[in-house]
Design an enzyme around this catalytic site. Structure first.
Site, PDB file in Angstrom:
ATOM      1  N   TYR A 154       0.853  -1.193   0.000  1.00 37.21           N
ATOM      2  CA  TYR A 154       0.000   0.000   0.000  1.00 37.21           C
ATOM      3  C   TYR A 154       0.880   1.230   0.000  1.00 37.21           C
ATOM      4  O   TYR A 154       1.857   1.301   0.750  1.00 37.21           O
ATOM      5  CB  TYR A 154      -0.898   0.007   1.241  1.00 37.21           C
ATOM      6  CG  TYR A 154      -1.776   1.239   1.362  1.00 37.21           C
ATOM      7  CD1 TYR A 154      -2.808   1.475   0.459  1.00 37.21           C
ATOM      8  CD2 TYR A 154      -1.562   2.172   2.378  1.00 37.21           C
ATOM      9  CE1 TYR A 154      -3.611   2.603   0.570  1.00 37.21           C
ATOM     10  CE2 TYR A 154      -2.372   3.291   2.494  1.00 37.21           C
ATOM     11  CZ  TYR A 154      -3.401   3.510   1.588  1.00 37.21           C
ATOM     12  OH  TYR A 154      -4.188   4.617   1.706  1.00 37.21           O
ATOM     13  N   ASP A 247       9.207   2.590  -0.187  1.00 33.52           N
ATOM     14  CA  ASP A 247       8.176   3.281   0.581  1.00 33.52           C
ATOM     15  C   ASP A 247       8.375   2.889   2.044  1.00 33.52           C
ATOM     16  O   ASP A 247       7.969   1.804   2.466  1.00 33.52           O
ATOM     17  CB  ASP A 247       6.789   2.880   0.083  1.00 33.52           C
ATOM     18  CG  ASP A 247       5.675   3.545   0.881  1.00 33.52           C
ATOM     19  OD1 ASP A 247       5.987   4.182   1.920  1.00 33.52           O
ATOM     20  OD2 ASP A 247       4.508   3.425   0.485  1.00 33.52           O
ATOM     21  N   LYS A 275       4.362   9.139   8.700  1.00 29.56           N
ATOM     22  CA  LYS A 275       4.034   8.586  10.014  1.00 29.56           C
ATOM     23  C   LYS A 275       4.988   9.027  11.141  1.00 29.56           C
ATOM     24  O   LYS A 275       4.848  10.130  11.647  1.00 29.56           O
ATOM     25  CB  LYS A 275       3.875   7.074   9.910  1.00 29.56           C
ATOM     26  CG  LYS A 275       2.697   6.760   8.966  1.00 29.56           C
ATOM     27  CD  LYS A 275       2.218   5.347   8.911  1.00 29.56           C
ATOM     28  CE  LYS A 275       0.933   5.317   8.081  1.00 29.56           C
ATOM     29  NZ  LYS A 275       0.869   4.306   7.065  1.00 29.56           N
TER      30      LYS A 275
HETATM   31  C1  LIG Z   1       0.274   4.798   5.634  1.00 25.62           C
HETATM   32  C2  LIG Z   1       1.070   4.507   4.451  1.00 25.62           C
HETATM   33  C3  LIG Z   1       1.042   5.346   3.325  1.00 25.62           C
HETATM   34  C4  LIG Z   1       0.101   6.510   3.199  1.00 25.62           C
HETATM   35  O1  LIG Z   1       0.367   7.514   4.117  1.00 25.62           O
HETATM   36  P1  LIG Z   1      -0.791   8.590   4.426  1.00 25.62           P
HETATM   37  O2  LIG Z   1      -0.138   9.544   5.364  1.00 25.62           O
HETATM   38  O3  LIG Z   1      -1.920   7.812   5.016  1.00 25.62           O
HETATM   39  O4  LIG Z   1      -1.165   9.207   3.129  1.00 25.62           O
HETATM   40  C5  LIG Z   1       1.900   5.067   2.283  1.00 25.62           C
HETATM   41  N1  LIG Z   1       2.751   4.021   2.345  1.00 25.62           N
HETATM   42  C6  LIG Z   1       2.792   3.192   3.404  1.00 25.62           C
HETATM   43  C7  LIG Z   1       3.763   2.064   3.417  1.00 25.62           C
HETATM   44  C8  LIG Z   1       1.948   3.399   4.483  1.00 25.62           C
HETATM   45  O5  LIG Z   1       1.982   2.546   5.506  1.00 25.62           O
END
Ligand SMILES: *Cc1c(COP(=O)(O)O)cnc(C)c1O
Length: 435
Positions: A154, A247, A275
């Site tokens: 994701y 990511d 995060k």
């Molecule tokens: C949470 C998450 C996102 C998206 O971040 P948001 O701040 O919710 O837009 C993208 N990549 C990973 C791996 C995530 O866990």
């Protein structure tokens, strides 16, 4: 000791249920992000009154040990004193400028020091913005359009990344969301995680701008790259002139000071962060090799901007959180707490004889209601979701809040005490035995 008698009441007249009814009239689904609606576990969400340390309290006065941690940011627990103080102090000097401020330089220097693959970095406001900007930059830098991603990874709700593959992994993906044009989907190739052969074939057949992945996939439960998967992907990218994008929105500063790339010893071309980096405020960042980052506006032709990017409150919160992590060597503590939880969970599984698979890296963990090994989305999808829902409700009524979906990861914070973990172990055991 753990008091099983103190069950949590969720009566129809609860304040949470009243709020949810009101919310559903004015907010689609009653929530501002879908998984919060608790649809996967067959109940309504509770509404939060306040949170502190490892605990959260709902508006009906129930207390929970929290393993969601705002979905990742709360690595020091909720409302850590250092972060709250930093935000307060910053706010007295202005909450937003839209002009460069010293905190932005401090943040950029800290990130580049901690994550050696990042030579230059730009701040954004969410993880979604970070991955979206990485893709545009990769396309602008390589002059190519096609992207490889991996099933189950994701990357936020970026159009081109809301795609997972159908049965033919090398055929064009299908959108996971209505509203994503087929022409975007045609540019995204989604492959099963850990499948080296399909990676090689995709590179042979296509001109690829970039491959993006969670180096430790943690948005379809939690599983790990097999030996060599990351290094072979890196090799293929380099050989074919494509960029490798990690990511690390979830893993960054959590699994190690330098993220998953430190653990696996791989230097991606670009990294997306989020995060933990914001200390609970809306923050993301993306960075990488200077040669690539210099393609961004105003130096280069790739446009990227943000009214609130580098916001002083967000920078203050993030800097305070990151420095505190370093000061207390949080990763060592989190590993210790994680190991304690793992031991308790494995013992509980043995006693209950429930067929499940427990995965953990540091402070991140997942209990799949499926037999192992699980190395990709297809494996994760073998999970018994009904059993998960029962287990989730069993834990919740005993005062332990895990994420309300089988396909999410649990987070331990430095504010969890050894006693909290012990009590959680007892709750896990009770809830498994009840299944
Ligand atoms: C949470 C998450 C996102 C998206 O971040 P948001 O701040 O919710 O837009 C993208 N990549 C990973 C791996 C995530 O866990």
């Amino acid at each position: 000791m753990f008091d099983v008698g103190r069950l949590h009441s969720v009566s129809m007249a609860s304040l949470s249920s009243k709020l949810f009814a009101a919310a559903q009239k004015r907010i689609p689904g009653g929530v501002n992000s879908p998984v919060r609606a608790f649809r996967n576990v067959g109940s309504a969400p509770f509404f939060i009154e306040r949170a502190e340390g490892a605990k959260i309290w709902d508006v009906d006065g129930n207390e929970y040990i929290d393993y969601v941690g705002s979905w990742g940011p709360a690595i020091l627990g909720h409302a850590p004193k250092v972060v709250v103080a930093a935000v307060r102090e910053a706010a007295t000097r202005g909450v937003s400028f839209g002009i460069p401020s010293p905190l932005e330089v401090e943040m950029a220097e800290l990130i580049c020091n901690w994550v050696p693959s990042i030579e230059k970095v730009r701040m954004v406001n969410s993880g979604t913005e970070a991955t979206m900007s990485c893709l545009r930059l990769a396309r602008g830098f390589t002059g190519r359009d096609k992207i490889i991603k991996f099933d189950g990874c994701y990357h936020g709700h970026v159009d081109a990344l809301l795609v997972k593959s159908g049965s033919g992994a090398l055929t064009h993906g299908r959108p996971d969301s209505a509203g994503v044009p087929q022409t975007f989907v045609d540019l995204t190739i989604s492959l099963p995680f850990n499948d080296v052969d399909l990676v090689r074939r995709a590179f042979q057949k296509n001109e690829i701008a970039a491959a993006i992945l969670e180096p430790i996939p943690a948005n379809a439960g939690l599983y790990f790259p097999c030996e060599d998967f990351l290094s072979i992907l890196h090799e293929e990218c380099t050989k074919h002139g494509a960029l490798l994008i990690f990511d690390e929105v979830m893993t960054g500063f959590r699994v190690a000071r330098g993220g998953a790339q430190e653990i696996y010893g791989i230097k991606p071309d670009l990294t997306a962060l989020g995060k933990v980096i914001g200390g609970g405020l809306p923050v993301g960042a993306f960075g990488g090799r200077a040669e690539i980052m210099d393609h961004l506006s105003p130096d280069g032709p790739v446009y990227q901007a943000g009214t609130l990017s580098g916001n002083p409150l967000a920078m203050a919160a993030g800097l305070a959180q990151l420095r505190e992590l370093d000061r207390i060597d949080a990763w060592k503590l989190l590993e210790k707490l994680g190991a304690q939880l793992e031991k308790a969970a494995r013992e509980a599984l043995r006693k209950s004889k429930v067929g499940a698979t427990f995965h953990r890296v540091g402070s991140m963990f997942c209990l799949f209601f499926a037999s192992g090994p699980i190395v990709d989305l297809a494996g994760a999808q073998r999970s018994d979701l009904k059993m998960f829902a029962k287990y989730f409700q069993g834990c919740l009524k005993r005062g332990v809040y895990f994420a309300p979906s089988q396909f999410e990861t649990g987070f331990i914070s430095t504010a969890h005490s050894s006693d909290d973990i012990e009590r959680t172990g007892a709750v896990v055991r009770e809830s498994l035995l009840e299944l």
